[in-house]
Design an enzyme around this catalytic site. Sequence first.
Site, PDB file in Angstrom:
ATOM      1  CG  PHE A  13      -1.634   1.181   1.596  1.00  0.00           C
ATOM      2  CD1 PHE A  13      -2.287   1.965   0.644  1.00  0.00           C
ATOM      3  CD2 PHE A  13      -1.675   1.590   2.939  1.00  0.00           C
ATOM      4  CE1 PHE A  13      -2.954   3.140   1.015  1.00  0.00           C
ATOM      5  CE2 PHE A  13      -2.347   2.744   3.321  1.00  0.00           C
ATOM      6  CZ  PHE A  13      -2.978   3.521   2.352  1.00  0.00           C
ATOM      7  CG  ASP A  35       6.855  -6.486  -2.168  1.00  0.00           C
ATOM      8  OD1 ASP A  35       6.345  -7.590  -1.902  1.00  0.00           O
ATOM      9  OD2 ASP A  35       6.404  -5.403  -1.746  1.00  0.00           O
ATOM     10  CB  ALA A  84       9.503  -5.181   3.187  1.00  0.00           C
ATOM     11  CB  THR A 132       3.612   1.890  13.109  1.00  0.00           C
ATOM     12  OG1 THR A 132       2.350   2.150  13.711  1.00  0.00           O
ATOM     13  CG2 THR A 132       4.283   0.785  13.911  1.00  0.00           C
ATOM     14  CG  ASP A 133       0.616   5.864  15.420  1.00  0.00           C
ATOM     15  OD1 ASP A 133       0.475   4.691  15.025  1.00  0.00           O
ATOM     16  OD2 ASP A 133      -0.318   6.694  15.422  1.00  0.00           O
ATOM     17  CD  GLU A 134      -0.796   0.151  15.100  1.00  0.00           C
ATOM     18  OE1 GLU A 134      -0.933  -0.927  15.688  1.00  0.00           O
ATOM     19  OE2 GLU A 134      -1.358   0.419  14.021  1.00  0.00           O
ATOM     20  CE1 TYR A 157       2.925  -3.591  11.807  1.00  0.00           C
ATOM     21  CE2 TYR A 157       1.506  -2.174  13.148  1.00  0.00           C
ATOM     22  CZ  TYR A 157       2.381  -2.340  12.080  1.00  0.00           C
ATOM     23  OH  TYR A 157       2.707  -1.253  11.291  1.00  0.00           O
ATOM     24  CE  LYS A 161       7.098  -1.243  11.336  1.00  0.00           C
ATOM     25  NZ  LYS A 161       7.693  -1.338   9.979  1.00  0.00           N
ATOM     26  CG  ASN A 186      -4.283   4.105  12.035  1.00  0.00           C
ATOM     27  OD1 ASN A 186      -3.710   4.342  13.087  1.00  0.00           O
ATOM     28  ND2 ASN A 186      -4.959   2.991  11.830  1.00  0.00           N
ATOM     29  CE  LYS A 196      -3.428  -3.250   7.739  1.00  0.00           C
ATOM     30  NZ  LYS A 196      -2.352  -2.909   6.854  1.00  0.00           N
ATOM     31  N   PRO A 212     -18.330  -4.305  10.211  1.00  0.00           N
ATOM     32  CG  PRO A 212     -16.543  -5.792   9.933  1.00  0.00           C
ATOM     33  CD  PRO A 212     -17.434  -4.853   9.181  1.00  0.00           C
ATOM     34  NE  ARG A 221      -6.116   2.449  15.902  1.00  0.00           N
ATOM     35  CZ  ARG A 221      -6.397   2.099  17.162  1.00  0.00           C
ATOM     36  NH1 ARG A 221      -6.703   3.021  18.074  1.00  0.00           N
ATOM     37  NH2 ARG A 221      -6.352   0.822  17.535  1.00  0.00           N
ATOM     38  CG  HIS A 291      -9.204  -2.286  19.972  1.00  0.00           C
ATOM     39  ND1 HIS A 291     -10.483  -2.292  19.488  1.00  0.00           N
ATOM     40  CD2 HIS A 291      -8.498  -1.459  19.160  1.00  0.00           C
ATOM     41  CE1 HIS A 291     -10.552  -1.512  18.428  1.00  0.00           C
ATOM     42  NE2 HIS A 291      -9.363  -0.993  18.218  1.00  0.00           N
TER      43      HIS A 291
END
Length: 351
Positions: A13, A35, A84, A132-134, A157, A161, A186, A196, A212, A221, A291
């Site tokens: 993406f 890739d 990747a 990522t900010d996660e 995940y 990271k 995000n 996603k 859902p 987010r 979550h």
Amino acid sequence: MKKVILITGGAGFIGSHVVRRFVNKYPDYLIVNADKLTYAGNLENLSDVDKKDNYFFEKIDIVDKQSVLNLFRKYNFDGVIHLAAESHVDRSITGPDEFVYTNIVGTVNLLSAALESWKNNFEGKLFYHISTDEVFGSLGKEGFFTETTSYDPKSPYSASKASSDHLVRAFNHTFGIPALISNCSNNYGPNQFPEKLIPLAINNIKNNKPIPVYGKGENIRDWLYVEDHASAIDTIFHRGKSGETYNIGGNNEWKNIDLIKLLCSIMDNRLNRPDGESEKLITYVKDRPGHDLRYAIDSSKLQNEFGWSPIPDFAEGLGKTVDWYLTNTIWLESILSGDYSKYYDLMYSGR
Ligand code: NAD
Ligand code: TYD
């Protein structure tokens, strides 16, 4: 100035938007997209640039150390932009192993190969790691993630990271390899795999299937249009300082349920449905385990140092995204006809 740049994960993406931007904007650069083409990698994402003279594709699994070493020996890269990764939180909950291999082992393989290739002269070289900010964990109702927020990853995940970020910093500190990291919020926009939230919801609304919404839909987010992420990556790659970290965000926080309602109203408009029709598809389902409640980025360092800022407002960006998915039906259908339906049944049948 000529440069040879490796972009990993360029068929995915965000990677495809970065490849397109670099191939078109920098005709003097040679762009090598490496890739593995997992379920998330799709060369169709690059069909408008793949015939250009300055673009090369290499099908490589970054977990395979020898292939990565060979790649670096073949091309003498000046820079690496490393995207990747296994990227979906829900998949990391049902199967964390692949996240450890690709995100951690894959990153260390790239760092080791870059070190081998560059060790005699670091001048003009750069390893740029996209994160990522996660990695910062979850915020409460107040506050923002800054570049100095402590790491506190909560999902397999984000833990994978976070590990890769630490390895990049360790190679920079220990071996002096020129490296920097950006942590982004995000992303949304064209070419996002429909696992996603936003593309999944667009597809379900289009097909009159339930949307859902995990838990009560109150998780928040900070959404950034993918081309804004690509422009930030371009800026940081050219102007960022080795050893530094840059946060990238949209300054655009949305509760999931409010975002879905906005999306429903855009879809009603595009599909000529009566106002409120698509909202009837909203279905609250079992929450994601662990979550994270809220992510929100303070990107003032990037804005102040380099004058970067995100462009479209959310309704405009979401409208462009919806139009892209409604127009690119062949792209979407080819994904939906693959393993996607098995994935969807596995993920959503028990919710
Ligand atoms: P994506 O899942 O769409 O694409 C990942 C790409 O990596 C795919 O093309 C896939 O084939 C490739 N890949 C996976 N495993 C590989 C392997 N072992 N060897 C070689 N290639 C492999 O992901 P995305 O959403 O485009 O994210 C790209 C990067 O940006 C990731 O590092 C992700 O952590 C980071 N990021 C994503 C977001 C987001 O909102 N999507 C936000 C911040 C940061
Ligand atoms: P997602 O797009 O998976 O990104 P991330 O988990 O990396 O933030 O999910 C965005 C938000 O939407 C997150 O709070 C989980 C929620 N969500 C749903 O409510 N329903 C869904 O079907 C999906 C995929 C996500």
